[in-house]
Design an enzyme around this catalytic site. Structure first.
Site, mmCIF file in Angstrom:
data_model
loop_
_atom_site.group_PDB
_atom_site.id
_atom_site.type_symbol
_atom_site.label_atom_id
_atom_site.label_comp_id
_atom_site.label_asym_id
_atom_site.label_seq_id
_atom_site.Cartn_x
_atom_site.Cartn_y
_atom_site.Cartn_z
ATOM 1 N N ASP A 46 -19.111 16.807 18.851
ATOM 2 C CA ASP A 46 -19.257 16.286 19.931
ATOM 3 C C ASP A 46 -17.848 15.920 19.910
ATOM 4 O O ASP A 46 -17.053 15.579 21.294
ATOM 5 C CB ASP A 46 -20.032 14.790 19.936
ATOM 6 C CG ASP A 46 -19.520 13.717 19.299
ATOM 7 O OD1 ASP A 46 -18.509 13.986 18.388
ATOM 8 O OD2 ASP A 46 -19.993 12.306 19.561
ATOM 9 N N SER A 47 -16.769 15.934 18.979
ATOM 10 C CA SER A 47 -15.095 15.751 19.525
ATOM 11 C C SER A 47 -15.137 16.262 20.744
ATOM 12 O O SER A 47 -14.091 16.247 21.058
ATOM 13 C CB SER A 47 -14.415 16.117 18.198
ATOM 14 O OG SER A 47 -14.978 17.624 17.621
ATOM 15 N N ASP A 85 -23.448 19.310 16.445
ATOM 16 C CA ASP A 85 -23.522 17.434 16.435
ATOM 17 C C ASP A 85 -24.626 16.698 18.001
ATOM 18 O O ASP A 85 -23.946 17.163 18.929
ATOM 19 C CB ASP A 85 -22.173 17.316 16.962
ATOM 20 C CG ASP A 85 -21.866 16.386 15.995
ATOM 21 O OD1 ASP A 85 -22.739 15.631 15.353
ATOM 22 O OD2 ASP A 85 -20.478 15.771 16.115
ATOM 23 N N LYS A 115 -26.735 17.488 12.992
ATOM 24 C CA LYS A 115 -25.330 16.065 12.652
ATOM 25 C C LYS A 115 -25.712 15.255 12.825
ATOM 26 O O LYS A 115 -25.483 15.275 14.641
ATOM 27 C CB LYS A 115 -24.311 16.479 12.158
ATOM 28 C CG LYS A 115 -23.521 15.698 11.645
ATOM 29 C CD LYS A 115 -21.776 15.416 10.963
ATOM 30 C CE LYS A 115 -20.975 15.795 12.528
ATOM 31 N NZ LYS A 115 -20.936 14.117 13.042
ATOM 32 N N GLU A 184 -16.009 10.032 6.878
ATOM 33 C CA GLU A 184 -14.837 9.462 7.771
ATOM 34 C C GLU A 184 -14.134 8.337 7.618
ATOM 35 O O GLU A 184 -14.698 7.958 7.532
ATOM 36 C CB GLU A 184 -15.212 9.909 9.025
ATOM 37 C CG GLU A 184 -14.212 10.178 10.233
ATOM 38 C CD GLU A 184 -14.400 10.723 11.459
ATOM 39 O OE1 GLU A 184 -15.307 11.278 11.805
ATOM 40 O OE2 GLU A 184 -13.475 10.686 12.067
HETATM 41 O O1 KIV Z 1 -17.437 15.769 16.618
HETATM 42 C C1 KIV Z 1 -16.895 15.667 14.342
HETATM 43 O O2 KIV Z 1 -15.818 16.910 15.539
HETATM 44 C C2 KIV Z 1 -16.910 15.480 13.881
HETATM 45 C C3 KIV Z 1 -16.157 15.240 12.912
HETATM 46 C C4 KIV Z 1 -14.527 15.059 13.630
HETATM 47 C C5 KIV Z 1 -16.808 15.521 11.473
HETATM 48 O O3 KIV Z 1 -17.633 14.603 13.797
#
Ligand code: KIV
EC number: 2.1.2.11
Length: 277
Positions: A46-47, A85, A115, A184
């Site tokens: 979700d980044s 995610d 995730k 993290e």
């Molecule tokens: O959203 C994401 O990219 C993440 C990673 C930083 C682990 O959760």
């Protein structure tokens, strides 16, 4: 074709002491390159809210946004495991909604696994998703969806109480059925302890070298995202410089008539074109 990297490959890697490589991906062409380069797993994180959509944090990302990007990444991948995610509020309201949303990332997006962030508070949701035969990766430490609770992007688990909570949550998540755990932005020694205590592989980001694998945001790793670079990021390239330089050259060549040249141009017979004058 290389053998697909699966949930069992994660387990085997930990058993054999082999490291797992994970990178984020949000689009088809990047996913294809990362997969060809041999990354074991691609996380559609979700980044993407920050890196791709320009939001200040990840909280505005929706399940539909995630599905859109997971679809693109899935189309580019042959070997890597695609992790979808679960965004903010997609697994917090009730267990039924969590299972439905996890299912959408798999069924509509094409992710292999999902995730989600959090420890003791999300255990019932994890159990229900796993019961629906959807493999889950946990995520502890600096969980960006809790940014407003943490008061910023800060290292987590430094006090005894905070470190103990992360360790307990890691054990609870393992018991609930997650097959791997992202850690993290926590101290290296805490990540080492958790990695030793767990049977499932840990994937670190800002958690030091003792984790069973590592993940980075690709745009950070390649030096493309320049708004903010956390201390734990190693830049393997400075693509921002190449992109800006190439773009300047392109503009200059348009202005000076160097581009397009003959080799980039299509021909028509003079007789044909004359008839149109
Ligand atoms: O959203 C994401 O990219 C993440 C990673 C930083 C682990 O959760």
């Amino acid at each position: 074709m290389a053998k697909k990297f699966t949930v069992s490959s994660f387990q085997k890697a930990k058993k054999d002491g082999e490291k797992i490589s994970m990178l984020t991906a949000y689009d088809y062409s990047t996913a294809k390159l990362l997969d060809e380069a041999g990354a074991d797993s691609l996380l559609v994180g979700d980044s993407l809210g920050m890196v791709m959509l320009g939001y200040e944090n990840t909280l505005q990302v929706t399940v539909d946004d995630m599905i859109h990007h997971i679809k693109a990444v899935s189309r580019g991948v042959k070997r890597a495991m695609v992790v979808g995610d679960m965004p903010f509020l997609s697994y917090h309201i009730c267990v039924e909604e969590s299972v439905r949303n996890a299912g959408r990332l798999i069924q509509e997006g094409g992710a292999h696994v999902v995730k989600l962030e959090g420890g003791r508070d999300v255990i019932d949701h994890v159990k229900a998703i796993v019961k629906a035969q959807i493999p889950v990766i946990g995520h502890l430490g600096l969980t960006p969806q809790s940014i407003n609770m943490f008061g910023g992007f800060k290292v987590q688990g430094k006090s005894e109480e905070a470190a103990r909570k992360i360790l307990e949550d890691a054990l609870l998540l393992q018991e609930a059925g997650v097959f791997s755990l992202v850690l993290e932005c926590i101290p290296e020694k805490l990540a080492k302890l958790i990695t030793e205590k767990l049977d499932i592989p840990t994937i670190g980001i800002g958690a030091g070298k003792y984790c069973d694998g590592q993940v980075l945001v690709t745009q950070d790793m390649l030096g493309m995202y320049t708004d903010f670079t956390p201390k734990f990021v190693k830049k393997y390239d400075n693509l921002n410089e190449s992109i800006v330089a190439a773009t300047k050259k392109y503009i200059e060549e348009i202005n000076t008539g160097v581009f397009p040249s003959k080799e980039h141009t299509f021909k028509i017979d003079d007789e044909v074109i004359q008839k149109l004058y």
